[in-house]
Design a protein around this motif. Structure first.
Motif, PDB file in Angstrom:
ATOM      1  N   ASP A 192      19.142   7.250  -5.905  1.00  0.00           N
ATOM      2  CA  ASP A 192      19.935   7.137  -4.686  1.00  0.00           C
ATOM      3  C   ASP A 192      20.447   5.710  -4.512  1.00  0.00           C
ATOM      4  OD1 ASP A 192      21.066   8.391  -2.609  1.00  0.00           O
ATOM      5  OD2 ASP A 192      19.372   8.106  -1.220  1.00  0.00           O
TER       6      ASP A 192
ATOM      7  N   GLU B  18      30.118   8.012   1.008  1.00  0.00           N
ATOM      8  CA  GLU B  18      29.564   8.938   1.984  1.00  0.00           C
ATOM      9  C   GLU B  18      29.684  10.367   1.501  1.00  0.00           C
ATOM     10  OE1 GLU B  18      31.279   8.651   5.829  1.00  0.00           O
ATOM     11  OE2 GLU B  18      29.761   9.955   6.729  1.00  0.00           O
TER      12      GLU B  18
ATOM     13  N   ILE C  59      30.256  11.467  -1.612  1.00  0.00           N
ATOM     14  CA  ILE C  59      29.539  11.758  -2.853  1.00  0.00           C
ATOM     15  C   ILE C  59      28.041  11.825  -2.605  1.00  0.00           C
ATOM     16  CG2 ILE C  59      28.888  10.754  -5.066  1.00  0.00           C
ATOM     17  CD1 ILE C  59      31.731   9.871  -5.425  1.00  0.00           C
ATOM     18  N   GLN C  60      27.553  10.826  -1.848  1.00  0.00           N
ATOM     19  CA  GLN C  60      26.118  10.818  -1.600  1.00  0.00           C
ATOM     20  C   GLN C  60      25.712  12.069  -0.825  1.00  0.00           C
ATOM     21  OE1 GLN C  60      24.791   7.318   0.456  1.00  0.00           O
ATOM     22  NE2 GLN C  60      23.082   7.059  -0.963  1.00  0.00           N
ATOM     23  N   GLY C  61      26.563  12.446   0.138  1.00  0.00           N
ATOM     24  CA  GLY C  61      26.298  13.656   0.906  1.00  0.00           C
ATOM     25  C   GLY C  61      26.226  14.862   0.001  1.00  0.00           C
ATOM     26  N   ASP C  62      27.172  14.950  -0.913  1.00  0.00           N
ATOM     27  CA  ASP C  62      27.208  16.101  -1.818  1.00  0.00           C
ATOM     28  C   ASP C  62      25.944  16.187  -2.659  1.00  0.00           C
ATOM     29  OD1 ASP C  62      29.593  16.865  -0.846  1.00  0.00           O
ATOM     30  OD2 ASP C  62      30.809  16.180  -2.535  1.00  0.00           O
TER      31      ASP C  62
ATOM     32  N   HIS D 272      23.050  14.877  -2.134  1.00  0.00           N
ATOM     33  CA  HIS D 272      21.881  15.165  -1.312  1.00  0.00           C
ATOM     34  C   HIS D 272      21.824  16.638  -0.949  1.00  0.00           C
ATOM     35  CE1 HIS D 272      19.796  11.376   0.013  1.00  0.00           C
ATOM     36  NE2 HIS D 272      20.758  10.925  -0.793  1.00  0.00           N
ATOM     37  N   GLU D 273      22.985  17.179  -0.576  1.00  0.00           N
ATOM     38  CA  GLU D 273      23.022  18.590  -0.196  1.00  0.00           C
ATOM     39  C   GLU D 273      22.605  19.460  -1.377  1.00  0.00           C
ATOM     40  OE1 GLU D 273      26.656  19.719   1.634  1.00  0.00           O
ATOM     41  OE2 GLU D 273      26.132  21.844   1.618  1.00  0.00           O
TER      42      GLU D 273
ATOM     43  N   ASP E  17      22.993  14.193 -11.784  1.00  0.00           N
ATOM     44  CA  ASP E  17      24.261  14.154 -11.051  1.00  0.00           C
ATOM     45  C   ASP E  17      24.705  12.717 -10.821  1.00  0.00           C
ATOM     46  OD1 ASP E  17      24.791  16.801 -10.892  1.00  0.00           O
ATOM     47  OD2 ASP E  17      23.739  17.091  -8.969  1.00  0.00           O
TER      48      ASP E  17
ATOM     49  N   ARG F  96      26.004  11.301 -13.908  1.00  0.00           N
ATOM     50  CA  ARG F  96      27.315  11.873 -14.283  1.00  0.00           C
ATOM     51  C   ARG F  96      28.420  11.300 -13.416  1.00  0.00           C
ATOM     52  NH1 ARG F  96      25.116  17.030 -14.296  1.00  0.00           N
ATOM     53  NH2 ARG F  96      24.427  17.704 -16.366  1.00  0.00           N
ATOM     54  N   LEU F  97      28.046  10.986 -12.175  1.00  0.00           N
ATOM     55  CA  LEU F  97      29.068  10.475 -11.254  1.00  0.00           C
ATOM     56  C   LEU F  97      29.425   9.015 -11.532  1.00  0.00           C
ATOM     57  CD1 LEU F  97      27.822  12.165  -8.012  1.00  0.00           C
ATOM     58  CD2 LEU F  97      30.145  12.330  -8.898  1.00  0.00           C
TER      59      LEU F  97
END
Lengths: 112, 865
Positions: free
Chosen positions: B14, B27, B29-32, B34-35, B56, B59-60
């Motif tokens: 993270d 915001e 990407i991190q949200g995605d 985490h979800e 992930d 990869r990002l």
């Protein structure tokens, strides 16, 4: 024809999903829907890349939406289909159907 | 959902994402991710979800998602740094007292290290001023000595001629030979250690001219002098073209001054005072029987290898050794000018320059390191305390969004500012106070020349960065890692930093203890050495040396008729002025001992204390050259039992009979342990000096009177008249120098420790000022308040005393043993004095604060809230 008028197969699928999901079209939503509807498992990075590309080409637009608990209070970016996007889907469909029509019932195919 | 979820995605991934991801995408990407994580958590469990999360994130990590620095951001940073400087200056001003303590402490430490640097640097780069440094060599050789092989820096003149004739690759060369020549300038006669060199000398080495020509020495009738000699011979006037008469051998010759050289600022092995062409020594050599040896420098031609030169030189040796069987040369060795001074100790005779004293350098470096460490500890301590006062500032800045690194940067910049001020002050302090004082003690001529001294700049830059980081990093980290919530809730715990402060303060106190013990011990040792019993009566005694043998009778007659002279004895060796070690044998036992040739009456007049046997009997001619009077250490070393009826010992091939034993006496300054010493009687005709017992009175007036009288007998030829009791004065003065350095170190260490204590106590007091107010209101008196302050530091003092004193005993006895042969043991007394000094100063320091607390009106301190 410029490059912008071509879309790949994955782009087409995601564009369709954005249209199908309507108000729920954000990256994770697309990813899950893709899995549910087509069985294809994508990684989030790929989804992001495609969505960005589509936005660049003008087929979708995006805006930040509301926050949810799972996301630790972070907002989602929601995508909506643009007129150009819709037109693109139609165009792809008509090309497909035209070609499908020509296939007919007596098309030769190998059994193997 | 409520509360914290049970599982969370891996923190490192993270953080990594937050670190690399573009701000505008973060915001989303991190949200995605985490979800997705929580989605997978329900589906597949924590482990698998975590793994997928990490994947992930990796990869990002794509170009389009990665942060890029924009130019605008950098400009912003500059502004920010400018702001930090501004805030830093304001803070320094706002916290004047601690800042002053810090700056003063650091400045003193820096001044010390600048002095140490200057001294050590000059030692290390001795002789580096010469442009041809890489090609200059002193020719030395190894020779077979009686017991081993030794290295000699002198080369036979004849061999030098042969080398110059047959060895290729020598560009320039010069002999280097000191000779005490009589000098006469404008009728005034004296004698001067003159340096005889070849004409290349001024060209192969690099010197600076005041006036005249570098070719001056190619004229055999010209001499070159330096500014010192110019001052002595000609005063303010420049001596160019003036005449100096030199007496070389027995002949006076007239010379004109062809050039005046600048005095060398840097230390150099080359002692230019009066330079004369070597030709004149050659003439002397032809007249004299002995073959003179001299130092010999060569400058190789570019590209010539040392080995080539050496092999060509060694080829000459077989023939040379055939003619000189006494001291055969084994092989040559070239000593580069770079290492000449440092290796001087290896060369038995004829070394040029002297090695820097590693011990002195080590002590200096250690002292300045001590100081720097003390000052850094001071700084850290006071900073940690000051941070407590700036908690709110840190909290507000963090809430506004300052990052940890930004806060740390701000503290470091403040520290950098402070250290820079300290550096400035330190340079001023060292150039105006410390260096002159040090020069006085150590006999140097160190100055600070910032404009022409790149090495000093490098040193200052390095030490600035070092001190900034060493003193600043810990407080900066502590300050920046407080959480705003704890700050605003007033829940900050400072136990850790208080522990650190106490540890540092303890360390300072221990260092201070060690230096105080050192100072006390050196004072005591010097005192005891000065009042040392020399083993004979050195008072009211005068030594007189003869100009030459022809004056023996006239001098004796003059001295005997002097009413002040009670008694006199002739001698060759004068006890205390020289050493003369020889090997003695008693059967299988072989030991080196001092061997002095004295007149028959000398031991008696010297006043050595007889233990057994007898002293020489002037009426017994048989004592001459056959008998020895030895000291007790001599018998012990050679395992001899004294028997009055006949005890013998062998030296070389002669067997001597020991006729008397005396108590050990100091034949040399007390930096050397007394070993065996034997007195051998010699006939009157071989004596070169007199030893006088004087009547009571002013010994210095008597000396002058004797000197004047003898001057009438020998107006031209030199002789010396000296006071025996002054013999070890140089040694004592040198030791006083060391003592002063120790006293200075102790004073500074104590001062720094006291300042550290003062700073801590005062901050402590001001942060508990309400506490004291309440206590006063409740009826606490001055003593109670003092007790509460003192109790806080009791462990610091306990540790300082119980760790510091044993450590001091350990270290200082080592140091004393290195410097003195005899020193008083570090007993309870000196330690007690040291501890008393330390505690006294500490109490005084704390007392200043206690008085402040005593004077405050509780109403003032309690009214504020």
């Amino acid at each position: 024809m410029s490059k912008g008028n071509h879309i790949g197969e994955l782009e087409e699928l995601i564009l369709l999903l954005v249209g199908v999901l309507r108000d729920e079209a954000y990256a994770v939503g697309v990813l899950q829907e893709m899995k549910d509807q087509t069985g294809r498992e994508l990684n989030i990075s790929a989804v992001h890349a495609v969505l960005n590309r589509l936005e660049e080409k003008g087929f979708v637009t995006s805006e930040m939406g509301g926050a949810t608990q799972e996301r630790g209070g972070r907002r989602k970016r929601f995508y909506t289909l643009t007129a150009a996007g819709r037109q693109m889907i139609d165009q792809v469909r008509s090309v497909r159907e035209k070609l499908y029509g020509q296939l007919g019932t007596n098309a030769i195919y190998s059994i193997a | 959902m409520s509360g914290q979820p049970k599982h969370q995605p891996p923190k490192w991934a993270d953080r990594f994402l937050a670190w690399y991801c573009r701000k505008d995408l973060l915001e989303q990407i991190q949200g995605d991710v985490h979800e997705l994580y929580y989605w997978r958590l329900e589906e597949k469990g924590h482990a698998s979800a975590s793994k997928a999360f990490a994947w992930d994130v990796l990869r990002l990590f794509r170009w389009s998602n990665i942060k890029k620095k924009s130019k605008r951001q950098k400009l912003n940073n500059m502004g920010m740094f400018k702001n930090y400087f501004k805030i830093g200056m304001r803070n320094l001003w706002k916290q004047r007292m601690p800042s002053t303590i810090n700056i003063l402490g650091l400045a003193i430490a820096l001044a010390c290290s600048i002095v140490a640097f200057k001294w050590i640097e000059l030692d290390h780069y001795k002789d580096y001023v010469h442009e041809n440094l890489d090609d200059l060599y002193l020719v030395t050789h190894w020779e077979e000595l009686e017991t081993n092989t030794g290295r000699n820096g002198l080369t036979d003149n004849q061999l030098i001629d042969e080398i110059l004739a047959s060895v290729p690759g020598i560009a320039q060369h010069s002999k280097y030979y000191f000779y005490r020549a009589g000098t006469k300038v404008a009728g005034r006669e004296s004698s001067t250690f003159s340096l005889f060199v070849d004409e290349d000398y001024l060209k192969m080495f690099t010197f600076q001219l005041v006036a005249g020509s570098m070719d001056a020495l190619s004229q055999p009738d010209q001499v070159v002098i330096n500014e010192d000699a110019n001052g002595r011979f000609f005063g303010q006037e420049l001596g160019i073209g003036k005449t100096i008469d030199l007496k070389i051998g027995d002949e006076w010759k007239e010379f004109t001054v062809g050039a005046v050289l600048k005095n060398r600022k840097e230390r150099s092995s080359m002692q230019n005072y009066l330079l004369v062409n070597y030709q004149h020594i050659n003439r002397l050599r032809q007249e004299a029987v002995a073959n003179v040896s001299t130092n010999f420098f060569i400058q190789r031609q570019p590209g010539v290898k040392e080995a080539q030169l050496l092999s060509a030189m060694d080829e000459l040796l077989p023939i040379h050794n055939k003619d000189n069987e006494v001291n055969p040369y084994r092989n040559f060795e070239l000593e580069s000018l770079k290492t000449m001074a440092r290796n001087a100790y290896q060369i038995g005779s004829g070394s040029v320059g002297s090695a820097p004293s590693a011990e002195a350098n080590l002590i200096l470096a250690a002292i300045s390191l001590f100081m720097v460490v003390l000052a850094i500890f001071n700084y850290i301590n006071i900073s940690l305390a000051m941070i407590m006062k700036r908690m709110k500032e840190i909290g507000v800045r963090k809430v506004i969004g300052s990052k940890k690194s930004q806060l740390a940067a701000q503290f470091l910049i403040e520290n950098f500012l402070l250290t820079s001020f300290a550096l400035l002050l330190g340079v001023l302090l060292s150039s105006s106070l410390l260096l002159p004082a040090f020069n006085k003690v150590a006999g140097g001529s160190l100055t600070i020349d910032l404009l022409h001294h790149p090495r000093l700049w490098m040193f200052l830059g390095a030490i600035l960065i070092f001190i900034t980081l060493a003193s600043g990093i810990y407080p900066a980290i502590v300050a920046s890692s407080y959480k705003p919530t704890t700050i605003f809730r007033n829940k900050v715990s400072n136990t850790r930093s208080r522990t650190v402060s106490s540890v540092f303060l303890t360390f300072q106190m221990i260092l201070a203890t060690i230096t105080i013990v050192a100072a006390v011990m050196f004072v005591l040792t010097n005192r005891s050495n000065r009042s040392l019993d020399w083993g004979y009566n050195q008072y009211n005694k005068i030594r007189v040396s003869l100009p030459d043998d022809s004056f023996r009778e006239s001098f004796r007659a003059a001295l005997e008729s002097n009413p002040n002279v009670v008694d006199l004895a002739s001698t060759n060796s004068q006890i205390g002025t020289s050493l003369n070690g020889w090997q003695f044998k008693n059967g299988e036992v072989k030991k080196y001992a001092e061997f002095f040739d004295v007149g028959l009456r000398y031991p008696d007049l010297l006043g050595v204390e007889l233990v057994a046997g007898r002293l020489f009997d002037p009426s017994l001619k048989g004592d001459i050259k056959n008998s020895l009077v030895v000291n007790e250490s001599f018998l012990k070393a050679l395992k001899i039992e004294f028997d009055p009826d006949g005890t013998t010992v062998v030296q070389d091939t002669t067997t001597y009979s020991i006729i008397g034993v005396v108590k050990d006496y100091y034949y040399w300054a007390p930096d050397q342990r007394i070993r065996g010493a034997a007195l051998r009687a010699i006939p009157e005709s071989e004596c070169t000096s007199f030893y006088l017992d004087m009547a009571d009175g002013d010994i210095y007036a008597q000396r002058e009177q004797i000197r004047d009288e003898l001057n009438k007998i020998s107006p031209d030829k030199g002789f010396s008249v000296s006071v025996q009791a002054d013999l070890f004065n140089d040694f004592f003065d040198e030791m006083d120098g060391i003592r002063n350095v120790m006293l200075f170190t102790a004073a500074i260490a104590l001062f720094l420790a006291a300042m550290g204590l003062y700073g801590l106590v005062s901050i402590n007091v001001s942060s508990h000022i309400k506490n004291f107010g309440v206590r006063k209101v409740l009826g606490a008196n001055g003593l109670d308040l003092a007790k509460s302050i003192l109790m806080r530091y009791r462990f610091v003092f306990l540790f300082a005393v119980f760790i510091g004193t044993p450590l001091a005993v350990l270290l200082i006895s080592q140091l004393l043993a290195d410097i003195y042969a005899y020193y008083p043991s570090i007993g309870f007394g000196p330690l007690f004095i040291s501890i008393l000094i330390l505690l006294g100063v500490s109490l005084l320091t704390i007392n200043v604060q206690i008085q402040k607390v005593r004077r405050i009106n509780p109403a003032d301190t309690l009214r504020t809230e």
